[in-house]
Motif scaffolding. Structure first.
Motif, PDB file in Angstrom:
ATOM      1  N   ILE A  82       0.705  -1.092   0.442  1.00 17.84           N
ATOM      2  CA  ILE A  82      -0.117   0.130  -0.122  1.00 17.84           C
ATOM      3  C   ILE A  82       0.892   1.324   0.033  1.00 17.84           C
ATOM      4  O   ILE A  82       0.675   2.050  -0.796  1.00 17.84           O
ATOM      5  N   SER A  83       1.766   1.375   1.025  1.00 20.65           N
ATOM      6  CA  SER A  83       2.580   2.720   1.007  1.00 20.65           C
ATOM      7  C   SER A  83       3.647   2.766  -0.177  1.00 20.65           C
ATOM      8  O   SER A  83       3.764   3.981  -1.033  1.00 20.65           O
ATOM      9  N   GLN A  84       3.988   1.449  -0.808  1.00 20.51           N
ATOM     10  CA  GLN A  84       4.912   1.635  -1.873  1.00 20.51           C
ATOM     11  C   GLN A  84       4.008   2.060  -3.258  1.00 20.51           C
ATOM     12  O   GLN A  84       4.344   2.828  -3.960  1.00 20.51           O
ATOM     13  N   ASP A  85       2.681   1.679  -3.145  1.00 25.02           N
ATOM     14  CA  ASP A  85       1.889   1.970  -4.354  1.00 25.02           C
ATOM     15  C   ASP A  85       1.546   3.466  -4.237  1.00 25.02           C
ATOM     16  O   ASP A  85       1.590   4.171  -5.208  1.00 25.02           O
ATOM     17  N   ALA A  86       1.529   4.251  -3.142  1.00 27.24           N
ATOM     18  CA  ALA A  86       1.191   5.442  -2.953  1.00 27.24           C
ATOM     19  C   ALA A  86       2.382   6.369  -3.418  1.00 27.24           C
ATOM     20  O   ALA A  86       2.091   7.230  -4.139  1.00 27.24           O
ATOM     21  N   ARG A  87       3.682   5.942  -3.264  1.00 35.15           N
ATOM     22  CA  ARG A  87       4.780   6.396  -3.389  1.00 35.15           C
ATOM     23  C   ARG A  87       4.843   6.455  -5.111  1.00 35.15           C
ATOM     24  O   ARG A  87       5.588   7.248  -5.671  1.00 35.15           O
ATOM     25  N   LEU A  88       4.797   5.298  -5.637  1.00 35.78           N
ATOM     26  CA  LEU A  88       4.738   5.141  -6.898  1.00 35.78           C
ATOM     27  C   LEU A  88       3.947   6.171  -7.657  1.00 35.78           C
ATOM     28  O   LEU A  88       4.067   6.841  -8.823  1.00 35.78           O
ATOM     29  N   GLU A  89       2.599   6.257  -7.142  1.00 32.21           N
ATOM     30  CA  GLU A  89       1.281   7.140  -7.820  1.00 32.21           C
ATOM     31  C   GLU A  89       2.071   8.357  -7.763  1.00 32.21           C
ATOM     32  O   GLU A  89       1.791   9.356  -8.636  1.00 32.21           O
ATOM     33  N   ALA A  90       2.464   8.769  -6.449  1.00 34.55           N
ATOM     34  CA  ALA A  90       3.078  10.274  -6.303  1.00 34.55           C
ATOM     35  C   ALA A  90       4.167  10.708  -7.399  1.00 34.55           C
ATOM     36  O   ALA A  90       4.226  11.667  -7.865  1.00 34.55           O
ATOM     37  N   SER A  91       5.126   9.810  -7.664  1.00 29.89           N
ATOM     38  CA  SER A  91       6.296   9.862  -8.570  1.00 29.89           C
ATOM     39  C   SER A  91       6.005   9.851  -9.801  1.00 29.89           C
ATOM     40  O   SER A  91       6.082  10.838 -10.645  1.00 29.89           O
ATOM     41  N   SER A  92       4.743   9.309  -9.975  1.00 26.68           N
ATOM     42  CA  SER A  92       4.148   9.205 -11.455  1.00 26.68           C
ATOM     43  C   SER A  92       3.574  10.723 -11.718  1.00 26.68           C
ATOM     44  O   SER A  92       3.694  11.101 -12.715  1.00 26.68           O
ATOM     45  N   ASN A  93       2.692  11.098 -10.954  1.00 22.38           N
ATOM     46  CA  ASN A  93       2.224  12.299 -11.258  1.00 22.38           C
ATOM     47  C   ASN A  93       3.383  13.553 -11.265  1.00 22.38           C
ATOM     48  O   ASN A  93       3.122  14.594 -11.892  1.00 22.38           O
ATOM     49  N   ILE A  94       4.178  13.474 -10.191  1.00 22.52           N
ATOM     50  CA  ILE A  94       5.323  14.407 -10.420  1.00 22.52           C
ATOM     51  C   ILE A  94       6.052  14.491 -11.686  1.00 22.52           C
ATOM     52  O   ILE A  94       6.378  15.359 -12.468  1.00 22.52           O
ATOM     53  N   LEU A  95       6.280  13.279 -12.251  1.00 20.18           N
ATOM     54  CA  LEU A  95       6.790  12.933 -13.580  1.00 20.18           C
ATOM     55  C   LEU A  95       5.947  13.707 -14.817  1.00 20.18           C
ATOM     56  O   LEU A  95       6.562  14.201 -15.743  1.00 20.18           O
ATOM     57  N   ARG A  96       4.710  13.258 -14.651  1.00 14.57           N
ATOM     58  CA  ARG A  96       3.863  13.808 -15.584  1.00 14.57           C
ATOM     59  C   ARG A  96       3.892  15.495 -15.777  1.00 14.57           C
ATOM     60  O   ARG A  96       3.799  15.942 -16.572  1.00 14.57           O
ATOM     61  N   GLN A  97       3.928  16.042 -14.459  1.00  9.77           N
ATOM     62  CA  GLN A  97       3.909  17.223 -14.366  1.00  9.77           C
ATOM     63  C   GLN A  97       5.308  17.728 -15.037  1.00  9.77           C
ATOM     64  O   GLN A  97       5.480  18.960 -15.644  1.00  9.77           O
ATOM     65  N   ALA A  98       6.331  17.223 -14.776  1.00 11.15           N
ATOM     66  CA  ALA A  98       7.691  17.619 -15.152  1.00 11.15           C
ATOM     67  C   ALA A  98       7.613  17.338 -16.844  1.00 11.15           C
ATOM     68  O   ALA A  98       8.456  18.151 -17.347  1.00 11.15           O
ATOM     69  N   GLU A  99       7.081  16.570 -17.126  1.00  9.42           N
ATOM     70  CA  GLU A  99       7.021  16.240 -18.816  1.00  9.42           C
ATOM     71  C   GLU A  99       6.325  17.203 -19.356  1.00  9.42           C
ATOM     72  O   GLU A  99       6.750  17.792 -20.544  1.00  9.42           O
ATOM     73  N   ALA A 100       5.109  17.860 -18.699  1.00  8.32           N
ATOM     74  CA  ALA A 100       4.410  19.039 -19.470  1.00  8.32           C
ATOM     75  C   ALA A 100       4.974  20.361 -19.130  1.00  8.32           C
ATOM     76  O   ALA A 100       5.023  21.078 -20.006  1.00  8.32           O
ATOM     77  N   ASN A 101       5.844  20.464 -18.262  1.00  4.99           N
ATOM     78  CA  ASN A 101       6.475  21.787 -17.827  1.00  4.99           C
ATOM     79  C   ASN A 101       7.490  21.794 -19.154  1.00  4.99           C
ATOM     80  O   ASN A 101       7.925  23.069 -19.423  1.00  4.99           O
ATOM     81  N   TYR A 102       8.209  20.766 -19.424  1.00  3.10           N
ATOM     82  CA  TYR A 102       9.682  20.787 -20.272  1.00  3.10           C
ATOM     83  C   TYR A 102       8.986  20.448 -21.773  1.00  3.10           C
ATOM     84  O   TYR A 102       9.888  20.603 -22.588  1.00  3.10           O
ATOM     85  N   GLY A 103       7.721  20.194 -22.000  1.00  2.00           N
ATOM     86  CA  GLY A 103       7.361  19.723 -23.304  1.00  2.00           C
ATOM     87  C   GLY A 103       6.961  20.794 -24.259  1.00  2.00           C
ATOM     88  O   GLY A 103       7.099  22.078 -23.992  1.00  2.00           O
ATOM     89  N   ASP A 104       6.713  20.671 -25.410  1.00  2.00           N
ATOM     90  CA  ASP A 104       6.542  21.704 -26.418  1.00  2.00           C
ATOM     91  C   ASP A 104       5.430  22.544 -26.129  1.00  2.00           C
ATOM     92  O   ASP A 104       5.601  23.963 -26.544  1.00  2.00           O
ATOM     93  N   ASN A 105       4.460  21.871 -25.194  1.00  2.58           N
ATOM     94  CA  ASN A 105       3.252  22.911 -24.915  1.00  2.58           C
ATOM     95  C   ASN A 105       3.329  23.368 -23.627  1.00  2.58           C
ATOM     96  O   ASN A 105       2.391  23.682 -23.004  1.00  2.58           O
ATOM     97  N   SER A 106       4.572  23.661 -23.071  1.00  2.17           N
ATOM     98  CA  SER A 106       4.869  23.718 -21.599  1.00  2.17           C
ATOM     99  C   SER A 106       4.322  25.299 -21.371  1.00  2.17           C
ATOM    100  O   SER A 106       4.621  26.148 -21.997  1.00  2.17           O
ATOM    101  N   PRO A 107       3.169  25.398 -20.479  1.00  2.00           N
ATOM    102  CA  PRO A 107       2.702  26.755 -19.966  1.00  2.00           C
ATOM    103  C   PRO A 107       3.898  27.657 -19.522  1.00  2.00           C
ATOM    104  O   PRO A 107       3.856  28.914 -19.856  1.00  2.00           O
ATOM    105  N   VAL A 108       4.765  27.428 -18.693  1.00  2.00           N
ATOM    106  CA  VAL A 108       5.741  27.858 -18.170  1.00  2.00           C
ATOM    107  C   VAL A 108       6.842  28.383 -19.186  1.00  2.00           C
ATOM    108  O   VAL A 108       7.159  29.714 -19.309  1.00  2.00           O
ATOM    109  N   LEU A 109       6.990  27.639 -20.125  1.00  2.00           N
ATOM    110  CA  LEU A 109       8.186  28.236 -21.237  1.00  2.00           C
ATOM    111  C   LEU A 109       7.229  29.057 -22.333  1.00  2.00           C
ATOM    112  O   LEU A 109       7.959  30.085 -22.621  1.00  2.00           O
TER     113      LEU A 109
END
Length: 366
Positions: A82-109
């Motif tokens: 259970i705890s490991q699944d939660a950590r994996l889900e959190a890291s997956s969400n952070i990764l998706r956000q990082a990909e969006a921030n650095y991607g071609d359609n990044s709102p920040v850039l």
């Protein structure tokens, strides 16, 4: 040599009995003589290995059972995480956000790029205005204050463009680092999650499962025994006194209780030089030839390793031997004890290399 032998090997070993009840006389005879070493052992699969847990957890799912044939990298057990699944889900969400921030359609850039584009437009306008005021000032058509104000606006816009270029590059670099860190974190958590999923290393058959669903499994604990069901071998135990006679490539005749009178042929494939002090035996492995038994783990067997085969040698029954090198013979009506020269022997017969001939009359010791 052990004093038991497989009864089916009667074609190899001859039982000689005497018909003269009074004197129990016999004479040496030429026979075919096979020398063999007795061995006991078991049948095991090749490529045998035990699955172990890489994490602590309760066994919540089992996808295969004893007797099942499994493929390589097949999921067999799932541990609660259970705890490991939660950590994996959190890291997956952070990764998706990082990909969006650095991607071609990044709102920040996109925002920083828009700001840089506006700054360049302003710089272009201020540059034109500065050049116009410079020409006017050169013709004394404007004041020095107006000229310097235009020059200051131009320099400010120029510096602003440089600053926004650096800010955009710095932000892109930071977002790239964030993406790499997020990917690393996700991979670590995904790999840690794999520790809760126990998979096979190689294809084979499940011979034994040590844990039941719902039980707690500790890291490093064994959960299943797996081996290659198509490739098996005989693991033999040889008495230390006979081990020096055994060589790689020698023929092995194997009797397995569950197969009744069937004899399997094998060849000695490996010798192990370490003595088992518990039973004073050495280990010898034998590979089956064309005909193989079914791969039932640990089936007991008895075997004879063929040491030598002699088509025609002079032999006497072993029970006429006195000590290790003497026999009693009848000579001119008297009994006489003489020494002989032995060759190979089995449980029933002894080869005679000297001291007797076909017409010698052997008698039993009273």
């Amino acid at each position: 040599m052990k004093q038991t032998i497989i009864s089916l090997f009667s074609t190899i070993f001859f039982l000689i009995s005497c018909n003269n009840d009074k004197d129990q006389e016999t004479s040496p005879q030429y026979r075919s003589l096979t020398e063999a070493v007795y061995a006991s052992g078991n049948i095991y699969p090749k490529n045998e290995y035990k699955l172990t847990a890489n994490a602590d957890g309760f066994l919540v799912r089992q996808t295969a059972f004893e007797g099942d044939v499994v493929s390589k990298n097949q999921l067999i057990f799932q541990l609660e995480s259970i705890s490991q699944d939660a950590r994996l889900e959190a890291s997956s969400n952070i990764l998706r956000q990082a990909e969006a921030n650095y991607g071609d359609n990044s709102p920040v850039l996109a925002e920083l790029t828009s700001q840089l584009r506006n700054a360049r437009t302003k710089l272009s306008n201020d540059s034109i205005n500065f050049n116009r005021y410079k020409e006017l000032y050169d013709r004394s058509a404007t004041t020095k204050i107006e000229y310097e104000r235009a020059e200051l606006a131009y320099q400010t816009s120029k510096n602003d463009v440089i600053a926004r270029q650096k800010a955009l590059q710095r932000t892109k670099s930071q977002l790239y680092v964030d993406l790499q860190n997020s990917q690393s974190s996700f991979r670590v958590n995904a790999r840690e999650g794999d520790n809760f999923r126990i998979k096979t290393f190689e294809a084979g058959k499940i011979y034994e499962i040590y844990k039941k669903q719902g039980e707690l499994v500790r890291r490093g604990e064994q959960v299943a025994l797996i081996g290659d069901a198509n490739e098996i071998y005989a693991q033999l135990a040889i008495d230390e006194s006979d081990f020096v006679k055994v060589k790689i490539g020698q023929e092995v005749l194997i009797k397995i209780d569950v197969y009744k009178d069937k004899v399997f042929k094998a060849k000695v494939s490996k010798l192990y030089p370490k003595l088992n002090k518990a039973d004073q035996t050495f280990r010898v492995d034998a590979e089956f030839e064309t005909d193989k038994p079914n791969a039932y783990y640990g089936m007991t067997l008895e075997a004879n390793i063929i040491i030598s085969q002699n088509a025609r040698v002079l032999t006497i029954p072993k029970n006429y031997l006195v000590g290790n090198d003497s026999v009693w013979i009848e000579q001119n009506g008297d009994k006489k004890k003489i020494r002989i020269i032995k060759g190979v022997e089995n449980l029933d017969l002894v080869e005679i290399k000297g001291g007797l001939h076909e017409k010698s009359i052997l008698v039993r010791e009273n």
